[in-house]
Each structure stands twice: as structure tokens, then as C-alpha cells.
Scaffold this active site. Structure first.
Site: not given
Length: 529
Positions: A15, A184
Site C-alpha cells: 500500500d 478502494e
């Protein structure tokens, strides 16, 4: 130009959130249940990265005791407002349930390795928050989650303005976009009058990708690009799989680059597995005639070697404390290494661990571990300890989480062939090495070897071709312990539960009775190639 080789931050580094401040680029990554929380790396040329610090104090109270595996700190987003760094992230306390039970926080600092402000809780619509600084205003992006029966857990991307000082909500929350696929990881970037909404889609597995939508107004409506910016879902032969969760950044010369996560699978008879976890990669971008971002090499598959528009640069002065024997690259589960259980001063040149809970604990497990960064690796350490009961153990461990680990432990056992009859309290028994394999569906002891009591013992493990071969040094020669074990089970892809971290190698100590047992370790070495 500089040629970088992806992944640029190898091993468990998912991430990535990329920001440029002057001549430096910074990346923050998820830490989940591990400490230090939110590691930050930096580079001047996008190719050579170094650890630059972490967001100390990111978890209120300094503990993630009790959080499930792959819970904790998810998807931090790092930004710069011209004066200070901002980081926004969620602390997730439920995994695999309709309720994520999360809280979203913001912290700031003038230097990434400096003092971060105490985290302040803000509106917590869902995980993967991001901040967008625009014309003196502060905007919060989130995915929103609908926990209700029949609801969509990924129910669209929302935008909320925050007061820059109080972080209170300003006005209404806006629903920017919903999509038939899971979306997302929203990020915003403005270019040529367009607000570009960069999205992760398809989940963080092999269906992962990056979509882009754009609008003339920050609150929408947003139109989707006709093709993905990045994905490998259509070609399992691409070396970098699971590509997604991106952030776009402009270089000082007006060029564009993109950070994203990716994984390097091992091919197994049971399908691809990624024991190294998700890693950080960089791609070069261009913009097409219609104003959409595209990979410079064309298509949507990530490249391993990338020419980036930066001059080659050596790493700068090290920011992390090189004199801290328990600092980076060591990591610990659910809390910082505490002198009450990890002591590097009691015996010069050694680390003393005090045993606490067992390796399946989510509360008080004495483990120091380092990220494994390549599919071929070797770890070794010398341990000295005197276990006097089967409740005491210390040794070398390969670990993914509390349900996935391999450990070679110095411990106590009854005299061979005898059942448990309290021999440990009568001074009977033997010192052994016990090789244990833990996976989601159970635990088994793979081997037991008698060893001399009390003497320092060197333990090791060699990982190659997806197999972990444990050994110890006997009379100057490596002696194998048990059969080769399946290292690929220590991966995101094994078992039935969500897994988001990566494999580590380290040392641990266990004392299930009163935490009086200690073990001393020296010469830990982890080599990855």
C-alpha cells in the site's frame, strides 16, 4: 535518467503512498499488526531507497494487543502541504467481518524522522483514507463500507472537507463514485483543470488493478477511463502480479511517476503463492492526447526495469538510529520492543529475550523479526538458554502470522519414551531441539533432536525453491533437523482467511508459566538473494 529495478522496496511493504518534497521522494507503507508503525522510506532518484523513520505514536496507547492477524494500521496516505507532512490511516480491529471496527487518525510532522503529533481521530467512513490539499482547503477521501445484510462492503468513494485546524467536518459528505467492481484506495491529483481520482479496484489479490476517473469539479460527477491504468489480472505470466493501489506524483521537471504495490509469486502445484507479501514498485507515466494517464511503456502491465527521469543519487545520511540494536530492521508484533522482555544491555553483544505468551498469542509474544526480501534466504543465530520445562522454549522462527509459522526451538522434553509425569520438577528430562510447523488447519511437530544442555547452540534455516530446511551446527558442521518444510504456506495466498502482510525471520522466547525464563541470542544474520 536512472534505471530502477522493481520492486524498489522489497519484502513486506504494501500500500505505498508516494510524495515528493523538494528533491526527495518519500513512501509510507502499511504496517498492520507490526511495529514500528507506518515505516517511511526515502529516495532522491526513485531507484535507491533507504529507511527514513516511522510514524511513532500512530496507535493511541502504543499497543495493538488483541487485534487479529492482518488487522492494525491499514493503508496510510502521506502528503505534504508545503510546511509539514500529514499522514492519515485507519486502525482496523476486525478482519473478515461485516464491521471493520476501525478508527481513522491524522498526525503531522515537519520531518519524517522527527516527532509526530499525537493522532487525532477524524470521520471514519471506511479504510484507505487519503488527504488532498487544494487551494488552502483540506479534503478527506475514503471508501465507505455498508455493513448491513445485503449491503456492499465496498459501497463507493466519498469526499468530506475538513477544517485544517480542528479537523472537524465542514459541510456535507459527497459520494463521488460507485462501481460494479470493488473500488478502494482513492487518491486525488489535479492536472490541466481536471481532478483525477485514482482508485484501486478488484481487491488486493490477483484481480487487483488501478482505475482512473476525472471531473472538472472536485465533488464530481466523475467519468471513468475506458481502460485500466495498471493491472495484471489478464496475464498471470507477468513477473509483478497483484499490481494496484497507486499514487501519482510529478517530478521537478514536469514528468510523472506512479507508486503501486505488486507481488512476486512462486509457482507451486497448488497455484501461485507470494510469501514475500506485497511490495513497493514504481512506474513511469505519460499523458495521452485526451488527458488520461498511461504507462510510458504502453499497455497496463507493470515493468520490472523502468527508466525514470531522475539523476542517479547515492543515499543520504542515515536517518534511522544505527546504534539502536533493537531498531529497524527489527519488527515486533502488536507493540514496541520493551526492556521488560527485550534487553540489549544485560550482556554486551547479545540480545536477551524474556519468555511470555506462545507464538499464537495476540497479546504478549516475545518476538524480534526482520522482513524476508527474496525467495532465496538464509537466517542463523546462536542461542544460549536453559529451558527446564516444556512450557519454556527459545529459538529461530520463520513467521507470517499466529497461524502460519515454522520454528526451531531449544526446549525441554521428558526422557525418551516416557509420558509426562512431572519429570521437570524432579530435575529429570532432556534438552532438545523441536521443529514445529503451524498452519491454519493445525500444528505438528516435524522433528525432535537431543542436544547438550546449557551450551550456546547455532541454529539456522535455508529457504530455496519454496522449501525451508532447518539445521543446527554440531561439531562445526551443519546438521539437518527434520524434513524440508513448505515455506510457501507463509504467504498471502494460503488458507481460507484474509492475509495482508509477509514472511519474516526472527528469534523468540516463550514461558507460559511465569515469564522467568530468558534466552540470550547473538550473531543473528538474515541474508536474502
Amino acid at each position: 535518467m536512472t534505471v530502477l529495478h522493481n520492486p524498489v522496496i522489497r519484502g513486506f511493504a504494501p500500500d505505498p503512498s508516494l510524495v515528493r518534497v523538494g528533491a526527495w521522494y518519500y513512501v509510507a507503507t502499511s504496517s498492520f499488526e507490526w511495529f514500528p508503525t507506518i515505516p517511511v522510506h526515502r529516495s532522491r532518484d526513485l531507484a535507491h531507497w533507504e529507511y527514513a523513520g516511522h510514524v511513532r505514536g500512530a496507535v493511541p496507547g502504543g499497543s495493538l494487543a488483541g487485534v487479529p492477524d492482518s488487522g492494525g494500521v491499514w493503508a496510510p496516505s502521506l502528503s505534504w502541504d508545503g510546511e509539514r507532512f500529514w499522514v492519515v490511516y485507519s486502525v482496523v480491529r476486525s478482519v473478515g467481518t461485516p464491521y471493520f471496527d476501525l478508527d481513522t487518525y491524522v498526525a503531522t510532522a515537519t520531518e519524517v524522522d522527527g516527532e509526530w503529533s499525537a493522532p487525532r481521530r477524524i470521520a471514519s467512513h471506511g479504510f484507505d483514507p487519503a488527504l488532498f490539499h487544494h487551494e488552502g482547503r483540506l479534503w478527506l477521501l475514503n471508501m465507505q463500507s455498508d455493513h448491513r445484510p445485503g449491503g456492499q462492503r465496498f459501497a463507493g468513494i466519498v469526499l468530506t472537507e475538513l477544517d485544517r485546524e480542528t479537523l472537524a467536518r465542514v459541510g456535507d459528505t459527497h459520494l463521488l463514485l460507485r462501481h460494479e467492481r470493488l473500488i478502494e484506495g482513492p487518491k486525488l491529483v489535479k492536472r490541466d483543470g481536471w481532478f483525477h481520482l485514482v482508485l484501486a479496484d478488484g481487491g488486493t489479490g490477483v484481480e487487483h488493478g488501478v482505475l482512473v476517473a476525472r471531473s472538472r469539479a472536485i465533488t464530481g460527477p466523475y467519468e471513468l477511463d475506458s481502460q485500466p491504468l495498471l493491472t495484471t489480472r489478464d496475464d498471470p505470466s507477468v513477473p509483478l502480479q497483484k499490481a494496484g493501489h497507486a499514487e501519482l506524483v510529478e517530478t521537478p521537471d514536469g514528468e510523472w511517476v506512479m507508486s503501486h504495490l505488486a507481488a512476486r509469486p512462486l509457482r507451486t502445484p497448488d497455484g501461485p503463492r507470494c510469501p514475500l507479501g506485497r511490495e513497493t514498485a514504481i512506474q513511469a507515466l505519460t499523458w495521452d492526447k485526451a488527458g488520461w494517464p498511461r504507462l510510458r511503456q504502453g499497455g497496463w502491465h507493470p515493468a520490472v526495469e523502468v527508466d525514470v527521469p531522475t539523476p542517479p543519487a547515492e543515499p543520504g545520511p542515515r536517518l534511522a538510529d544505527p546504534d539502536d540494536p533493537l531498531g529497524w530492521p527489527w519488527s515486533t508484533p502488536r507493540g514496541y520492543a520493551d526492556p521488560g522482555w527485550a534487553d540489549a544491555t544485560a550482556r554486551p553483544g547479545w540480545i536477551r529475550l524474556r519468555g511470555r505468551h506462545g507464538p499464537e498469542s495476540r497479546w504478549a509474544y516475545s518476538l524480534l523479526a526482520q522482513r524476508i526480501t527474496e525467495h532465496r534466504a538464509e537466517a542463523e543465530v546462536t542461542v544460549e538458554a536453559r529451558p527446564r520445562s516444556f512450557t519454556q522454549a527459545a529459538g529461530l522462527v520463520l513467521r507470517y502470522n499466529s497461524e502460519a509459522y515454522l520454528s526451531l526451538d531449544l526446549t525441554w522434553a521428558e526422557p525418551e519414551g516416557e509420558e509426562q509425569r512431572g519429570q521437570q520438577w524432579r530435575g529429570e528430562g532432556r534438552t532438545v531441539l523441536s521443529l514445529v510447523e503451524r498452519e491454519e488447519f493445525g500444528t505438528r511437530r516435524a522433528a525432535v533432536v537431543d542436544v547438550a544442555a546449557g551450551a550456546p547452540l547455532t541454529l539456522g534455516v535455508t529457504v530455496e525453491d519454496g522449501r525451508a530446511r532447518f539445521w543446527y551446527v554440531r561439531e562445526g558442521v551443519r546438521a539437518p533437523v527434520g524434513p524440508p518444510l513448505d515455506f510457501t504456506r507463509l504467504s498471502d495466498d494460503y488458507g481460507s482467511k484474509l492475509r495482508f502482510t509477509g514472511s519474516m525471520a526472527g528469534v523468540h522466547a516463550v514461558d507460559l508459566v511465569d515469564s522467568s525464563f530468558t534466552a540470550d541470542f547473538t550473531g543473528f544474520r538474515l541474508t536474502c538473494w
